[in-house]
Motif scaffolding. Structure first.
Motif, PDB file in Angstrom:
ATOM      1  N   GLY A 194      41.111  33.195  45.457  1.00 13.89           N
ATOM      2  CA  GLY A 194      41.556  32.270  46.610  1.00 13.89           C
ATOM      3  C   GLY A 194      41.982  33.048  48.046  1.00 13.89           C
ATOM      4  N   GLY A 195      40.772  34.253  48.034  1.00 10.94           N
ATOM      5  CA  GLY A 195      41.040  34.921  49.404  1.00 10.94           C
ATOM      6  C   GLY A 195      41.630  36.380  49.284  1.00 10.94           C
ATOM      7  N   HIS A 196      42.434  36.649  48.072  1.00  9.78           N
ATOM      8  CA  HIS A 196      43.329  37.742  47.607  1.00  9.78           C
ATOM      9  C   HIS A 196      42.419  38.497  46.776  1.00  9.78           C
ATOM     10  CE1 HIS A 196      46.493  36.073  49.966  1.00  9.78           C
ATOM     11  NE2 HIS A 196      46.334  34.872  49.523  1.00  9.78           N
ATOM     12  N   GLN A 197      42.589  39.877  46.906  1.00  8.68           N
ATOM     13  CA  GLN A 197      42.040  40.915  46.067  1.00  8.68           C
ATOM     14  C   GLN A 197      43.162  41.417  45.316  1.00  8.68           C
ATOM     15  OE1 GLN A 197      38.759  42.008  45.646  1.00  8.68           O
ATOM     16  NE2 GLN A 197      39.286  43.385  44.134  1.00  8.68           N
ATOM     17  N   ILE A 198      43.162  41.109  43.863  1.00  8.88           N
ATOM     18  CA  ILE A 198      44.252  41.513  43.161  1.00  8.88           C
ATOM     19  C   ILE A 198      43.853  42.734  42.350  1.00  8.88           C
ATOM     20  CG2 ILE A 198      45.866  41.076  41.236  1.00  8.88           C
ATOM     21  CD1 ILE A 198      45.465  38.083  41.838  1.00  8.88           C
TER      22      ILE A 198
END
Lengths: 277, 65
Positions: free
Chosen positions: A170-174
């Motif tokens: 969702g557009g986030h880098q974890i």
């Protein structure tokens, strides 16, 4: 509950005993043991329980379950636990496995549906126009239950995962080895998925939601929960005309300290039955 | 839509039969999946899609025409 008059605490008179009776019956747990069992479940799901207490309750619960398993080994009855013990599983399930399975089913069967009844009726009483729609058009109940499941999303805490590799989502880098907490209530009010997600709309078209989780480990009891809720909500609304709170809404004690959200009590009253002619 | 089922991996949880009773049933003996209608009408398609996501053992699948 109705035999007792025209007022009650909906939680102790209906919301807790009904799912409790159902799951005890299915699993083969004596209903007489339920009070002891419910107290322990409540402690295990209370975020304020100390670690030492948690270990003690866990051991007591395990002892209770081991006795139950031993009893069904010796004297099988017509229930799920006896079926697991005396069925065709090869290799046969060990005591540890049986205790794990039964503990999970018993806890999950008690706390979840019970809180959907308590909090669901509270939500409907706080949205009288929605309650009206449902009373006038009872076949809406199936969709209304899905909407209550979405809107209330009672599993507030839990569902933690740890990443084993970096994940783009969702557009986030974890990053790797990060703990990820999935918020079901937040996901179930995603504005990209629902129009006006903050509104309770019992006539909303049915869409998939995450109240029971997702994937191969999603709630195994969800169809049982749906059957209990369909019958439970339908009959509560049909048999309790004029259902109303007897305390101010802000005085209803909420389960903010519990893993499964809901109400501790829901004092309600309803109209007496029409006199028979 | 064409419905496929693999009864050998089915664990008999019964989600499909409860979600889409016009399309799925369970075997009387062991509770495993039975497909009643391999080419369900459009009105049942949504329920069948949900049943596929509900299956804990991935025993049912669909191919779209």
């Amino acid at each position: 509950m109705i035999a007792g008059g025209t007022s009650a605490d909906l939680v102790t008179a209906f919301a807790l005993p009904v799912p409790s009776l159902v799951i005890c019956e299915l699993l083969g747990v004596s209903y007489a043991d339920r009070a002891e069992f419910q107290d322990r479940t409540a402690m295990m799901l209370n975020l304020g329980t100390s670690f030492e207490e948690l270990l003690r309750v866990r051991d007591e619960m395990r002892e209770f379950m081991l006795q139950l398993v031993a009893q069904k080994r010796a004297q099988p009855t017509d229930d799920l636990l006896s079926g697991l013990i005396h069925g065709e599983a090869d290799p046969a399930l060990t005591d540890d496995e049986l205790v794990g399975i039964v503990s999970l089913l018993l806890i999950a069967g008690h706390e979840t549906t019970a809180n959907m009844f308590g909090l669901g009726i509270f939500a409907l009483l706080e949205h009288p126009e929605q309650l009206d729609i449902l009373r006038k058009d009872p076949p809406l109940i199936d969709g209304a239950i899905e909407e209550l499941l979405r809107y209330l999303s009672i599993v507030h805490v839990g569902l933690t995962r740890v990443t084993v590799e970096p994940v783009q989502l969702g557009g986030h880098q974890i990053p790797v080895r990060a703990m990820v907490l999935i918020s079901l209530p937040e996901t179930n009010r995603d504005p990209d998925h629902w129009n006006e997600p903050g509104a309770l709309d019992v006539a909303r078209p049915r869409r998939p939601h995450l109240a029971f989780g997702h994937g191969v480990h999603q709630c195994l009891g969800q169809q049982l929960a749906r059957v209990e809720m369909t019958l439970g909500f339908t009959e509560l609304l049909r048999r309790l005309p004029g259902l109303r709170l007897t305390v101010a809404p802000e005085d209803v004690p909420l389960r903010i300290e519990m893993i499964v959200y809901g109400v501790h009590a829901l004092p309600v009253a309803w109209d007496p039955p029409e006199p028979r002619r | 839509m064409t419905v496929h089922a693999n009864a050998t991996v089915c664990i008999g949880a019964g989600h499909c039969a409860l979600r889409a009773p016009a399309v799925f049933d369970q075997n009387e003996d062991d509770g495993t999946v039975v497909v009643l209608d391999t080419e369900p009408d459009a009105e049942h398609e949504e329920a069948v899609r949900e049943a596929v996501t509900l299956c804990p053992s991935r025993a049912i699948s669909i191919t779209e025409r």
